[in-house]
Design an enzyme around this catalytic site. Structure first.
Site, PDB file in Angstrom:
ATOM      1  N   VAL A 117     -79.958  88.623  60.406  1.00 45.07           N
ATOM      2  CA  VAL A 117     -80.115  87.491  61.328  1.00 45.07           C
ATOM      3  C   VAL A 117     -78.723  86.912  61.728  1.00 45.07           C
ATOM      4  O   VAL A 117     -77.724  87.389  61.001  1.00 45.07           O
ATOM      5  CB  VAL A 117     -81.033  86.290  60.811  1.00 45.07           C
ATOM      6  N   LEU A 166     -74.308  96.264  63.330  1.00 47.88           N
ATOM      7  CA  LEU A 166     -73.950  95.271  64.661  1.00 47.88           C
ATOM      8  C   LEU A 166     -73.985  93.889  63.886  1.00 47.88           C
ATOM      9  O   LEU A 166     -73.087  92.932  64.267  1.00 47.88           O
ATOM     10  CB  LEU A 166     -75.000  95.104  65.493  1.00 47.88           C
ATOM     11  N   LYS A 167     -74.551  93.470  62.710  1.00 49.66           N
ATOM     12  CA  LYS A 167     -74.424  92.199  62.058  1.00 49.66           C
ATOM     13  C   LYS A 167     -73.049  92.149  61.460  1.00 49.66           C
ATOM     14  O   LYS A 167     -72.643  91.152  61.628  1.00 49.66           O
ATOM     15  CB  LYS A 167     -75.520  92.090  61.076  1.00 49.66           C
ATOM     16  N   VAL A 168     -72.765  93.075  61.096  1.00 49.42           N
ATOM     17  CA  VAL A 168     -71.229  93.065  60.492  1.00 49.42           C
ATOM     18  C   VAL A 168     -70.213  92.789  61.510  1.00 49.42           C
ATOM     19  O   VAL A 168     -69.389  92.121  61.327  1.00 49.42           O
ATOM     20  CB  VAL A 168     -71.142  94.402  59.463  1.00 49.42           C
TER      21      VAL A 168
END
Length: 320
Positions: A117, A166-168
């Site tokens: 998230v 993509l979260k990182v």
């Protein structure tokens, strides 16, 4: 559909709360019994352990502090994975690890999704947070109703592991913005600028960012409380740097972010709130970077509404 949630910390507890608030048949588990008791008092079931939860439930969601914790929990669940079972991994974790573990789940007929998230704890608390989901399209369609109960904007990022990458990436950008905002506010104060006016100038200008309109507010309040700590920032930036190293990208800013937060941890402790990275500059200048009228914590005032799938620009609905 019976859903289990393992990991009721700062983020997980809020995501699980959205499920419970919206009438989901929810069973929870955490190493902290008081967190579990709070959910049970509100109507959730109590899971004995991860293995029992995977055996008895349709979907088990994990939201844990490290890749190592995620793997340890999945190892307990794996013997009970059968066709039709779903593992949703909502932690910020290593993409290669989630792909490796997910392959073990799918080999037994289950489905795996990495779905971290983004948007802050205050938006996780209201169901308005963004959720990335990495998996095949049929699995995404199966879990979309669950994700739209926990979040507002749901993005199918591609195959398993893509969401974690993509979260990182987005967490790295948030870290850069946090450090840059700390430098901007301190420099403005040193130059004699009013900090309330400085905040508004940045907010209405090309210098604005999500980090500024959230973290800068609690920096100026003095609480610095976004329910996120320096050790977690170091982990996230380290994961980003690892991706760059693996792919041969010669980064310059990222190694500096790692150094800055290593220094912050050495000075203030690994569990220090991450916006207090500005204390390094306050100590160096003797300035107190606070201003009246800002909140002690962020509150999402956007009304809760049903979530929806975000379609990437240039793509058609239902595509990858």
């Amino acid at each position: 559909m019976k859903i289990g949630f393992i990991g009721l910390g700062n983020v997980g507890g809020k995501l699980a709360g959205s499920l419970l608030r919206n009438g989901v048949d929810l069973t929870v588990h955490d190493l902290n019994p008081s967190l579990v008791a709070g959910f049970v008092a509100r109507g959730a079931g109590q899971g004995d352990d991860p293995q029992q939860m995977m055996r008895d439930l349709d979907v088990v969601i994990t939201c844990l502090p490290s890749p190592e914790a995620c793997e340890a929990v999945l190892r307990q669940m794996l013997p009970e994975v059968t066709p039709g079972k779903i593992w949703l991994e909502m932690s910020t974790t290593d993409a290669e690890a989630v792909k490796r573990l997910g392959a073990e789940v799918t080999a037994k007929g289950g489905a795996a999704v990495d779905c971290p998230v983004s948007g802050g704890c205050h938006r996780a608390d209201t169901g308005n947070i963004a959720i990335f989901a990495g998996c095949d399209r049929p699995t995404f369609d199966r879990v979309l109703p669950i994700l739209t109960t926990m979040g507002r904007r749901i993005l199918h990022t591609g195959p398993l592991g893509s969401a974690s990458v993509l979260k990182v990436v987005t967490n790295y950008l948030a870290t850069v913005h946090l450090v840059a905002n700390a430098e901007a506010l301190t420099t403005a104060a040193a130059a004699g600028m009013d900090l309330n006016t400085t905040y508004e100038a940045i907010k209405i200008s090309s210098g604005n960012s999500f980090s500024h309109v959230t973290e800068s507010q609690v920096i100026l309040n003095g609480s610095r409380d976004i329910s996120f700590t320096m050790d977690l920032v170091k982990k996230d930036v380290g994961l980003f740097q690892a991706i760059a190293d693996q792919t041969g990208v010669p980064l310059e800013v990222s190694p500096l972010m790692v150094q800055i937060f290593e220094d912050g941890i050495a000075r203030f402790g690994e569990r220090e709130l991450s916006p207090n990275i500005i204390k390094r500059l306050e100590q160096a200048t003797g300035l107190d970077i606070r201003a009246p009228g800002f909140p002690a914590e962020m509150v999402d005032d956007e009304p809760e509404a049903p979530g929806f799938e975000v379609v990437p620009q240039g793509r058609q609905p239902g595509g990858t």
